[in-house]
Design a protein around this motif. Sequence first.
Motif, PDB file in Angstrom:
ATOM      1  N   VAL A 322       0.846  -1.189   0.000  1.00  0.00           N
ATOM      2  CA  VAL A 322       0.000   0.000   0.000  1.00  0.00           C
ATOM      3  C   VAL A 322       0.886   1.245   0.000  1.00  0.00           C
ATOM      4  CG1 VAL A 322      -1.811   1.266   1.230  1.00  0.00           C
ATOM      5  CG2 VAL A 322      -1.823  -1.243   1.192  1.00  0.00           C
ATOM      6  N   TYR A 323       1.877   1.282   0.916  1.00  0.00           N
ATOM      7  CA  TYR A 323       2.838   2.379   0.905  1.00  0.00           C
ATOM      8  C   TYR A 323       4.109   1.950   1.619  1.00  0.00           C
ATOM      9  CZ  TYR A 323       0.975   3.334   5.658  1.00  0.00           C
ATOM     10  OH  TYR A 323       0.566   3.236   6.956  1.00  0.00           O
ATOM     11  N   HIS A 324       5.178   2.671   1.315  1.00  0.00           N
ATOM     12  CA  HIS A 324       6.402   2.645   2.113  1.00  0.00           C
ATOM     13  C   HIS A 324       6.842   4.079   2.296  1.00  0.00           C
ATOM     14  CE1 HIS A 324      10.932   2.711   2.330  1.00  0.00           C
ATOM     15  NE2 HIS A 324      10.539   2.224   3.487  1.00  0.00           N
ATOM     16  N   LEU A 325       7.084   4.491   3.556  1.00  0.00           N
ATOM     17  CA  LEU A 325       7.455   5.862   3.889  1.00  0.00           C
ATOM     18  C   LEU A 325       8.711   5.846   4.742  1.00  0.00           C
ATOM     19  CD1 LEU A 325       3.871   7.021   4.896  1.00  0.00           C
ATOM     20  CD2 LEU A 325       5.045   7.613   2.772  1.00  0.00           C
ATOM     21  N   ASP A 326       9.688   6.667   4.378  1.00  0.00           N
ATOM     22  CA  ASP A 326      10.932   6.673   5.150  1.00  0.00           C
ATOM     23  C   ASP A 326      11.448   8.077   5.414  1.00  0.00           C
ATOM     24  OD1 ASP A 326      11.694   7.319   2.575  1.00  0.00           O
ATOM     25  OD2 ASP A 326      13.397   5.956   2.511  1.00  0.00           O
ATOM     26  N   LEU A 360      -3.232   4.953   9.538  1.00  0.00           N
ATOM     27  CA  LEU A 360      -2.794   3.630   9.097  1.00  0.00           C
ATOM     28  C   LEU A 360      -2.947   3.447   7.603  1.00  0.00           C
ATOM     29  CD1 LEU A 360      -1.913   0.663   9.754  1.00  0.00           C
ATOM     30  CD2 LEU A 360      -4.371   0.133   9.836  1.00  0.00           C
ATOM     31  N   GLU A 361      -4.108   3.716   7.041  1.00  0.00           N
ATOM     32  CA  GLU A 361      -4.372   3.337   5.655  1.00  0.00           C
ATOM     33  C   GLU A 361      -3.727   4.269   4.639  1.00  0.00           C
ATOM     34  OE1 GLU A 361      -8.182   1.962   4.482  1.00  0.00           O
ATOM     35  OE2 GLU A 361      -8.722   1.267   6.492  1.00  0.00           O
ATOM     36  N   SER A 362      -3.544   5.534   4.974  1.00  0.00           N
ATOM     37  CA  SER A 362      -2.927   6.464   4.027  1.00  0.00           C
ATOM     38  C   SER A 362      -1.443   6.690   4.288  1.00  0.00           C
ATOM     39  CB  SER A 362      -3.644   7.815   4.071  1.00  0.00           C
ATOM     40  OG  SER A 362      -3.373   8.486   5.296  1.00  0.00           O
ATOM     41  N   GLY A 363      -1.009   6.451   5.538  1.00  0.00           N
ATOM     42  CA  GLY A 363       0.367   6.733   5.923  1.00  0.00           C
ATOM     43  C   GLY A 363       0.618   8.174   6.298  1.00  0.00           C
ATOM     44  N   GLU A 364      -0.408   9.022   6.218  1.00  0.00           N
ATOM     45  CA  GLU A 364      -0.252  10.453   6.499  1.00  0.00           C
ATOM     46  C   GLU A 364       0.181  10.681   7.946  1.00  0.00           C
ATOM     47  OE1 GLU A 364      -3.001  14.514   6.822  1.00  0.00           O
ATOM     48  OE2 GLU A 364      -3.893  12.585   6.259  1.00  0.00           O
TER      49      GLU A 364
END
Length: 453
Positions: A322-326, A360-364
């Motif tokens: 769904v996403y990866h954020l770093d 959780l679902e957007s990563g915002e």
Amino acid sequence: MEGLEVRSAYLQDSSVSRLFDWTNSMRLVQFLPSVLLIGLVTTVSFAGEHDWPQWRGPERDGHAAPQPLLSLWPEGGPKLKWSVDTLGLGYSSQAVADSRVFTMGADQEQCFVACLDVNSGSTLWRTPISRASTKDDYLHGWGGGPRSTPTVDGKNVYALSDLGTVACLSTEDGSIRWKVDLLEFPDASVPKWGFSESVLIDGNRAVVTPGGKNLVVALDKNSGEVLWNSEGISEGAQYVSVMQGNFNDVPFYTTASASGLHIFHAESGEKLFHTPESGNRTAVIPTPIIDLPFVYHTSDYGAGNVLVKLSGRPGTLQAETVYHLDNKSMQNHHGGVVLVDGVIYGFTKADGGQWMAQDLESGETLWMHKIRGARSGSISYADGHLYCYNDGDGSLHLVKPSRQGWEETGRLVLPKQTSFERGSGAIWAHPIVARQTLLIRDQELLFAYDIAK
């Protein structure tokens, strides 16, 4: 980690959405139909309704059992019920079951499991399970002693020493029923900062991570005999505790290592898929969060966080990113995160270290909040509030979960801190809430606070 990019399965065309397994292709797996429960399952048994019988609580997700607790603390914090200073060296937190507290510690000679009375703090028994570690076994510059939290299952309690001894003991008197040395598995070795996971009990299985040729193994919880070895991955153990789930009648275990997040079939150890985004080559520590159909994981050292979505027909399991954020997002070191009403809360090492909330679902990133003196922090959730324990100054903050910002309703500070030399270590044992009592530890010291409403 250079070259990592944000990927959203919801924003990309389905033709380029990434479906995971080791070969980056869709994989359908047929499984035994005997497991009918769909959803996250834990099988620790006979615990009281207000107990905390294992690592991170009844469901291993950082949530305490429902119980009426103070929502606003007086100045200086709630009343101290009792304290002890006899637990020795170590970062183990506690399990609570049947009015007993189970934890671990070490003296100069032995690593032990200790059992205390939850109402008074008096020691009921104390049983050595291995020798004490030394600086020759692994890096002690961040502190020695056990890191694992005992797991209570009926009349047994399971513990793991920092040197890899898995022991099953009687909850009644601490007598040892069996022991297994993880270093006897092929290519297993003590991790750089010691074995740290907490044993998962699932049905008749005790699940642990020796690493090496068998990253994860399932032992018979009654005898310690090997039931299966995981397949498809060979690398050293990190510090992550295994989580259990069930999706589409597919029972699975998820954990993480230096190479990222893994999912294995719970009844055979077969590798189902792997994603590298939340791994790093220094230390992978936090426990994954399962909120079906999602699996979330985070770690520090530039790894950030990843959300994976499970899908497939009944009896099959597939996954996509769904996403990866770093960057300026959750990079949790070792204090863990909790999920409350669709929001991830925890301490991120981004921007010098802050408490934060993430959708959780957007990563915002919803908000960040910096507290002076905290390099990191551990977290738990109980009765509508977060318990945020700072590793530097020994302060614990009672915080109302909110998408808008930090809403503090209470604060306490440890009456005193450890007399042991910390080196580069800090206050790393997680807070727990059981039987309307808050338990917080700093090495040999354990404090119990009355938080009953």
